[in-house]
Scaffold this motif. Structure first.
Motif, PDB file in Angstrom:
ATOM      1  N   GLN A 178       0.806  -1.220   0.000  1.00 48.13           N
ATOM      2  CA  GLN A 178       0.000   0.000   0.000  1.00 48.13           C
ATOM      3  C   GLN A 178       0.843   1.277   0.000  1.00 48.13           C
ATOM      4  N   TYR A 179       2.093   1.176   0.444  1.00 45.09           N
ATOM      5  CA  TYR A 179       2.971   2.356   0.427  1.00 45.09           C
ATOM      6  C   TYR A 179       3.803   2.352  -0.855  1.00 45.09           C
ATOM      7  N   GLY A 180       3.121   2.242  -1.978  1.00 43.35           N
ATOM      8  CA  GLY A 180       3.810   2.056  -3.242  1.00 43.35           C
ATOM      9  C   GLY A 180       4.575   3.271  -3.706  1.00 43.35           C
ATOM     10  N   ASN A 181       4.026   4.470  -3.518  1.00 43.12           N
ATOM     11  CA  ASN A 181       4.693   5.674  -4.003  1.00 43.12           C
ATOM     12  C   ASN A 181       6.037   5.872  -3.317  1.00 43.12           C
ATOM     13  N   THR A 182       6.054   5.779  -1.982  1.00 41.65           N
ATOM     14  CA  THR A 182       7.305   5.943  -1.240  1.00 41.65           C
ATOM     15  C   THR A 182       8.291   4.834  -1.566  1.00 41.65           C
ATOM     16  N   LEU A 183       7.784   3.612  -1.696  1.00 39.39           N
ATOM     17  CA  LEU A 183       8.656   2.475  -1.994  1.00 39.39           C
ATOM     18  C   LEU A 183       9.242   2.573  -3.408  1.00 39.39           C
ATOM     19  N   MET A 184       8.448   3.014  -4.359  1.00 37.75           N
ATOM     20  CA  MET A 184       8.938   3.147  -5.727  1.00 37.75           C
ATOM     21  C   MET A 184      10.036   4.202  -5.821  1.00 37.75           C
ATOM     22  N   GLN A 185       9.868   5.313  -5.128  1.00 36.81           N
ATOM     23  CA  GLN A 185      10.900   6.347  -5.138  1.00 36.81           C
ATOM     24  C   GLN A 185      12.214   5.832  -4.551  1.00 36.81           C
ATOM     25  N   ALA A 186      12.123   5.079  -3.445  1.00 34.47           N
ATOM     26  CA  ALA A 186      13.344   4.533  -2.842  1.00 34.47           C
ATOM     27  C   ALA A 186      14.021   3.536  -3.774  1.00 34.47           C
ATOM     28  N   LEU A 187      13.244   2.715  -4.480  1.00 34.07           N
ATOM     29  CA  LEU A 187      13.822   1.737  -5.397  1.00 34.07           C
ATOM     30  C   LEU A 187      14.448   2.416  -6.622  1.00 34.07           C
ATOM     31  N   GLN A 188      13.831   3.482  -7.102  1.00 36.77           N
ATOM     32  CA  GLN A 188      14.404   4.193  -8.242  1.00 36.77           C
ATOM     33  C   GLN A 188      15.733   4.856  -7.872  1.00 36.77           C
ATOM     34  N   GLN A 189      15.812   5.416  -6.687  1.00 36.26           N
ATOM     35  CA  GLN A 189      17.081   5.991  -6.240  1.00 36.26           C
ATOM     36  C   GLN A 189      18.151   4.924  -6.085  1.00 36.26           C
ATOM     37  N   GLN A 190      17.757   3.748  -5.562  1.00 36.19           N
ATOM     38  CA  GLN A 190      18.712   2.657  -5.400  1.00 36.19           C
ATOM     39  C   GLN A 190      19.128   2.083  -6.745  1.00 36.19           C
ATOM     40  N   GLN A 191      18.222   2.126  -7.722  1.00 35.81           N
ATOM     41  CA  GLN A 191      18.524   1.572  -9.040  1.00 35.81           C
ATOM     42  C   GLN A 191      19.572   2.403  -9.762  1.00 35.81           C
TER      43      GLN A 191
END
Length: 250
Positions: A178-191
């Motif tokens: 459910q916390y997809g927006n925050t999680l996606m931003q963290a994964l994009q930065q890590q990517q």
């Protein structure tokens, strides 16, 4: 003779009594018991108060506890001896696991800003035992985590793995956070670094087979530390590092 002289002659004079000084009164060594002259306050104690005896119930409880403790110690000793004999005869070893392939078929944000992920993972299991087979029971769980957040989850298939056997297992995992927006931003930065840490966790119930005898169930808890280059969907993900550890839970 005059009358007064007669009276003087009739007087009685006291005589001297000689007492032997060496004679001493004797004292009895044992005092005399007074049975007939006991006072009202001197009453003998009842016999049940004069002799202290432990209660019988307490003795029975102590015996029962001692018997239980002795049986437990004997049981532990027998189990230890059987385990030692089993180890010396069969030389049991834990299986080896490796993650060979990771493919992301879906990884997107929904309209409600939840993150949906679908992974396909191939895991290779090796049984190094020469005389022991492994039954992988139903409802074994596999999940992929990014730090402390679970991305997706699936079920490990049930099968039998014989001695000295190597088996490749393909597992499909899916999940929604459910916390997809925050999680996606963290994964994009890590990517952007090209190194994304993932944790693959397996909780698998298994049974051990020794020759034709199937023993009781245990659990294999497997944790694999992965490092991948990206999380792009519909692409074959490059696994840069993989290290798996297994723990057996009775």
């Amino acid at each position: 003779m005059p009358s007064d002289m007669i009276q003087l002659d009739q007087r009685i004079h006291p005589t001297s009594i000689v007492i032997d000084k060496e004679t001493k009164p004797t004292i009895p060594l044992v005092p005399r018991t007074r049975t007939d002259q006991s006072t009202p306050f001197e009453r003998p104690l009842p016999p049940f108060l004069s002799l202290a005896r432990p209660p019988k119930n307490r003795n029975c409880c102590c015996r029962v506890i001692c018997c239980i403790i002795s049986l437990l110690l004997i049981f532990i000793l027998i189990i230890g001896i059987l385990g030692l004999v089993f180890y010396l005869v069969f030389h049991p070893k834990v299986p080896n696991y490796s993650v060979d392939r990771l493919r992301i078929t879906d990884f997107r944000l929904n309209l409600d800003l939840s993150l949906y992920a679908r992974f396909n993972i191939r895991v290779t299991a090796k049984n190094p035992n020469e005389k022991i087979g492994i039954y992988y029971e139903k409802r074994g769980k596999m999940s992929v985590w990014y730090k402390n957040t679970r991305l997706c989850q699936g079920y490990f298939p049930d099968f039998y793995q014989g001695p000295l056997n190597t088996t490749a297992i393909d597992v499909s995992l899916s999940g929604q956070n459910q916390y997809g927006n925050t999680l996606m931003q963290a994964l994009q930065q890590q990517q952007q670094t090209g190194n994304i840490p993932l944790d693959l966790k397996v909780d698998q119930p298994v049974s051990i087979r020794v020759q034709s005898l199937k023993l009781g169930k245990v659990r294999f808890l497997v944790t694999c530390k992965l490092t991948v280059d990206s999380l792009s969907s519909n692409n074959l993900i490059s696994i840069k590092a993989s290290k798996c550890k297994i723990r057996v839970k009775l």
